[in-house]
Design an enzyme around this catalytic site. Structure first.
Site, PDB file in Angstrom:
ATOM      1  N   THR A 134       0.756  -1.281  -0.041  1.00  0.00           N
ATOM      2  CA  THR A 134      -0.032  -0.027   0.048  1.00  0.00           C
ATOM      3  C   THR A 134       0.770   1.312  -0.066  1.00  0.00           C
ATOM      4  O   THR A 134       0.387   2.096  -0.674  1.00  0.00           O
ATOM      5  CB  THR A 134      -0.847   0.126   1.201  1.00  0.00           C
ATOM      6  OG1 THR A 134      -1.805  -1.069   1.119  1.00  0.00           O
ATOM      7  CG2 THR A 134      -1.859   1.221   1.241  1.00  0.00           C
ATOM      8  N   GLY A 355     -12.392   4.830   6.093  1.00  0.00           N
ATOM      9  CA  GLY A 355     -11.350   3.979   6.940  1.00  0.00           C
ATOM     10  C   GLY A 355     -11.038   2.891   5.845  1.00  0.00           C
ATOM     11  O   GLY A 355     -11.147   2.895   4.739  1.00  0.00           O
ATOM     12  N   HIS A 529      17.145  30.615  13.666  1.00  0.00           N
ATOM     13  CA  HIS A 529      16.436  31.830  13.543  1.00  0.00           C
ATOM     14  C   HIS A 529      16.821  32.330  12.044  1.00  0.00           C
ATOM     15  O   HIS A 529      17.855  32.139  11.514  1.00  0.00           O
ATOM     16  CB  HIS A 529      16.674  32.812  14.567  1.00  0.00           C
ATOM     17  CG  HIS A 529      15.808  34.029  14.368  1.00  0.00           C
ATOM     18  ND1 HIS A 529      14.806  34.174  14.685  1.00  0.00           N
ATOM     19  CD2 HIS A 529      16.204  35.406  13.637  1.00  0.00           C
ATOM     20  CE1 HIS A 529      14.015  35.423  14.270  1.00  0.00           C
ATOM     21  NE2 HIS A 529      14.964  36.091  13.716  1.00  0.00           N
TER      22      HIS A 529
END
EC number: 1.8.1.7
Length: 565
Positions: A134, A355, A529
């Site tokens: 899958t 699902g 940063h």
């Protein structure tokens, strides 16, 4: 019957590892303090102990190799006869992530192994599958490729604020995308086949069926084996409603002949959100129908709220608390979706992402006594052993944590347990996961609700800010980040993020949570940063606190807002 091998050890008889082996295996143990061996006849959980007689085996690629002879010392363990010849030590049904991992690890430990798999197809069926399973063929990989494709439309829009101008509006060709995607899948399945070949794992094409605890039938050909591994994964589930034959599932959605113009997606889980983002990014009109008030049941509540809001801002329409009742095809070929609240018309496609079910049908498991749950999932113990001692199962077919890396972990652990005399339980603590929605989600550890239930005293740190990139693009994109901390130990219990690069960022924080780092460790870490990730090490004041005796669920006046926003 083969003689029991002698394990010479310098480990104390009180060693937990040795005690485990003693409880699980019939072993003649020689310890330094003992002048003679003592034979321990023990229960069945592990299937075999092995002598070290060389064997020459002929594999499908016509190469000979020497391996250790693995012979069961007690037939009461898993029913295998020690003096009987078996074609393989391990026969795996299903060549997905877990099955391939277990098989190639088994041969690396000296066992003989085979794996059977159905012929290649991008859409699974009772007669089609493909090596890779899958994830490689109709899940993680092709889905992520389509996510990449869909993000370009947002990038084009973002770029205007940075000075980019286009003389013509960019257009997208669906046929090119699908053709290139399928070519990549063919390449990947070839790589997996090569991996199996190099590992001396015999690959057999066909549908496997268990005949007895030591026999597998593959399209009429019989193979005997000491151990059988079931690793067949799952299949999409579509509820039985009128007009279900008009619906597509996630397999088909990845391989449509043409791009949808207007699509209804039924479901509120990660598959539904990922496809909603894909088709929205490819300029389709997207409607998502969910039975509940919010998407992503089981995820942190703040994350559920945030991702729903952000996806709505991108033009996806959510229909909440609506259950599908019927699909109706109109004369012009379009579809209407009837729900508990009414009918929405004009869809070119109706997709169900409601699902997946374990793919255990027609494997013969019921006939040999393998216990399964109501949904078809194979019931296993903590070592992945089924109710039949010689039959094991890993991956989505067991319905534990249905993630590819977890299946890989389970497959590797099983091989160690069976063929390296190293009983290994898969470790499900702090498994990170991602949802490739737009914006994407990364999460590891406990949700706020789980943390309060388990620990009682919890501090919650949150940050909701506009990322630097959005300041020039003018788009409403934001980022949400959350830390959940045990107030008594300062240990970080959960890390959650929704925003650009969340899946990449969460992998590193998964290591931190697994290692048991504290909020003080986070605070002592220098940030990078300017990045969004630095927020995780600069959130100083809790947004809210919860205590066993009383709840302080109010926002803290010192709650941090991202700097520079």
């Amino acid at each position: 019957m083969a003689s029991t091998p002698k394990l010479t050890s310098t480990i104390s008889s009180s060693s937990p590892s040795l005690q485990f082996l003693c409880k699980k295996l019939p072993i003649a143990i020689h310890l330094p303090s003992s002048s003679s061996s003592s034979f321990l006849s023990l229960p069945k959980t592990l299937t075999s102990l092995y002598s070290l007689r060389p064997r020459i085996a002929l594999l499908s690629n016509h190469r000979y190799y020497h391996s250790r002879r693995f012979s069961v010392c007690a037939s009461t363990d898993n029913g295998a006869e020690s003096d009987r010849h078996y074609d393989f030590d391990l026969f795996t049904i299903g060549a997905g992530s877990g099955g391939v991992r277990a098989s190639r690890f088994a041969t690396s430990f000296g066992a003989s192994a085979a794996v059977c798999e159905l012929p290649f197809s991008t859409i699974s069926s009772d007669t089609a599958g493909g090596v890779g399973g899958t994830c490689v063929l109709r899940g993680c990989v092709p889905k992520k490729l389509l996510v990449y494709a869909s993000k370009y439309s947002h990038e084009f829009e973002d770029s205007h604020g940075f000075g980019w101008k286009y003389e013509t509006e960019p257009s997208h060709d669906w046929t090119t995308l699908i053709a290139n995607k399928n070519a990549e899948l063919q390449r990947l399945t070839g790589i997996y086949k090569n991996i199996l070949s190099k590992a001396n794992v015999k690959l057999i094409e066909g549908r496997g069926k268990v005949i007895d605890p030591h026999t597998v039938d593959v399209d009429g050909k019989i193979y005997t084996t000491r151990n059988i591994l079931i690793a067949v994964g799952g299949r999409p589930f579509i509820p039985d409603i009128p007009g279900k034959e008009f619906a597509i599932d996630s397999d088909a959605a990845l391989d449509l002949p043409s791009k949808p113009k207007k699509i209804a997606i039924v479901g509120g889980g990660y598959i539904a959100l990922e496809f909603a983002g894909i088709f929205n990014g490819l300029n389709c009109e997207v409607h998502v129908f969910i039975r509940q008030k919010k998407v992503l049941r089981g995820f942190d509540e703040d994350v559920r709220d945030f991702v729903g809001e952000q996806m709505s801002l991108r033009g996806i329409e959510f229909h909440t608390e609506e259950s599908p009742e019927a699909i109706i095809k109109a004369g012009d070929g379009s579809f209407s979706l009837k729900t508990s609240k009414g009918t929405v018309e004009g869809f070119s496609h109706v997709m169900f992402a409601t699902g997946r079910k374990p793919n255990t049908k027609n494997l013969g498991l019921e006939n040999v006594g393998v216990k399964m749950a109501k949904n078809g999932a194979i019931e296993v113990d903590e070592y992945s052993q089924t109710s039949v001692p010689s039959i094991w199962a890993v991956g989505d077919v067991t319905d534990r944590i249905n993630l590819t890396p977890v299946a890989l972990m389970e497959g590797g652990a099983l091989a160690k347990t069976l063929f390296q005399n190293e009983p290994t339980k898969p470790d499900y603590r702090a498994v990170p996961c991602a949802v490739f929605s737009q914006p994407p989600i990364g999460t590891v550890g406990l949700t706020e609700e789980q943390a309060i239930e388990q620990y009682g005293d919890v501090d919650v740190y949150t940050s909701n800010f506009r990322p630097l990139k959005a300041t020039l693009s003018g788009l409403p994109d934001r980022v949400f980040m959350k830390l959940i901390v045990c107030a008594n130990t300062n240990k970080v219990l959960g890390v959650h993020m929704c925003g650009e690069d969340s899946p990449e960022i969460i992998q590193g924080f998964g290591v931190a949570v697994k290692a048991g780092l504290t909020k003080a460790d986070f605070d002592a870490t220098v940030g990078v940063h300017p990045t969004a990730a630095e927020e995780f090490v600069t959130m100083r004041a809790p947004t809210r606190k919860f205590r066993k005796d009383s709840s302080e669920g109010k926002a803290s006046p010192e709650a941090k807002t991202a700097a520079g926003v």
